[in-house]
Design a protein around this motif. Structure first.
Motif, PDB file in Angstrom:
ATOM      1  N   MET A   1      22.509  32.826 -20.667  1.00 40.65           N
ATOM      2  CA  MET A   1      22.334  34.210 -21.085  1.00 40.65           C
ATOM      3  C   MET A   1      20.837  34.565 -21.113  1.00 40.65           C
ATOM      4  O   MET A   1      20.473  35.644 -20.746  1.00 40.65           O
ATOM      5  CB  MET A   1      22.984  34.388 -22.464  1.00 40.65           C
ATOM      6  CG  MET A   1      23.104  35.833 -22.856  1.00 40.65           C
ATOM      7  SD  MET A   1      24.108  36.782 -21.709  1.00 40.65           S
ATOM      8  CE  MET A   1      25.329  37.410 -22.772  1.00 40.65           C
ATOM      9  N   GLN A   2      20.017  33.634 -21.565  1.00 37.89           N
ATOM     10  CA  GLN A   2      18.571  33.867 -21.618  1.00 37.89           C
ATOM     11  C   GLN A   2      17.996  34.060 -20.219  1.00 37.89           C
ATOM     12  O   GLN A   2      17.134  34.910 -20.005  1.00 37.89           O
ATOM     13  CB  GLN A   2      17.880  32.694 -22.322  1.00 37.89           C
ATOM     14  CG  GLN A   2      16.391  32.866 -22.506  1.00 37.89           C
ATOM     15  CD  GLN A   2      16.038  33.975 -23.503  1.00 37.89           C
ATOM     16  OE1 GLN A   2      16.879  34.454 -24.256  1.00 37.89           O
ATOM     17  NE2 GLN A   2      14.786  34.375 -23.501  1.00 37.89           N
ATOM     18  N   GLN A   6      15.973  37.306 -18.761  1.00 42.50           N
ATOM     19  CA  GLN A   6      14.647  37.174 -18.148  1.00 42.50           C
ATOM     20  C   GLN A   6      14.635  37.792 -16.753  1.00 42.50           C
ATOM     21  O   GLN A   6      13.697  38.486 -16.380  1.00 42.50           O
ATOM     22  CB  GLN A   6      14.236  35.700 -18.087  1.00 42.50           C
ATOM     23  CG  GLN A   6      12.828  35.477 -17.599  1.00 42.50           C
ATOM     24  CD  GLN A   6      11.774  36.104 -18.503  1.00 42.50           C
ATOM     25  OE1 GLN A   6      11.934  36.154 -19.723  1.00 42.50           O
ATOM     26  NE2 GLN A   6      10.710  36.594 -17.912  1.00 42.50           N
ATOM     27  N   THR A   7      15.707  37.545 -15.987  1.00 41.34           N
ATOM     28  CA  THR A   7      15.813  38.115 -14.646  1.00 41.34           C
ATOM     29  C   THR A   7      15.854  39.647 -14.718  1.00 41.34           C
ATOM     30  O   THR A   7      15.216  40.328 -13.913  1.00 41.34           O
ATOM     31  CB  THR A   7      17.074  37.581 -13.935  1.00 41.34           C
ATOM     32  OG1 THR A   7      16.984  36.167 -13.853  1.00 41.34           O
ATOM     33  CG2 THR A   7      17.220  38.160 -12.553  1.00 41.34           C
TER      34      THR A   7
END
Length: 62
Positions: A1-2, A6-7
């Motif tokens: 999920m992180q 970030q993307t």
């Protein structure tokens, strides 16, 4: 999920930079069009003064 978050943030930054670039290009194109219009107006004034017509246009009788 992180990694997804970030993307998404990186993608948002790229889109913002692209938007700024497009805005600058738009301003440059506007300036080019204004210059083209001014040149065409000057050409028309010169041809009117000389009594000649640009190619493809009939000469006005006056």
């Amino acid at each position: 999920m992180q990694a997804l978050r970030q993307t998404q943030l990186e993608h948002g930054k790229v889109l913002e930079a692209h938007s700024k670039t497009l805005h600058e290009h738009g301003k440059l194109l506007g300036a080019l069009v204004s210059g083209q219009v001014a040149m065409m107006e000057q050409l028309q004034a010169i041809t009117d003064h000389l009594g000649v017509a640009p190619p493809g246009q009939p000469r006005e009788q006056g």
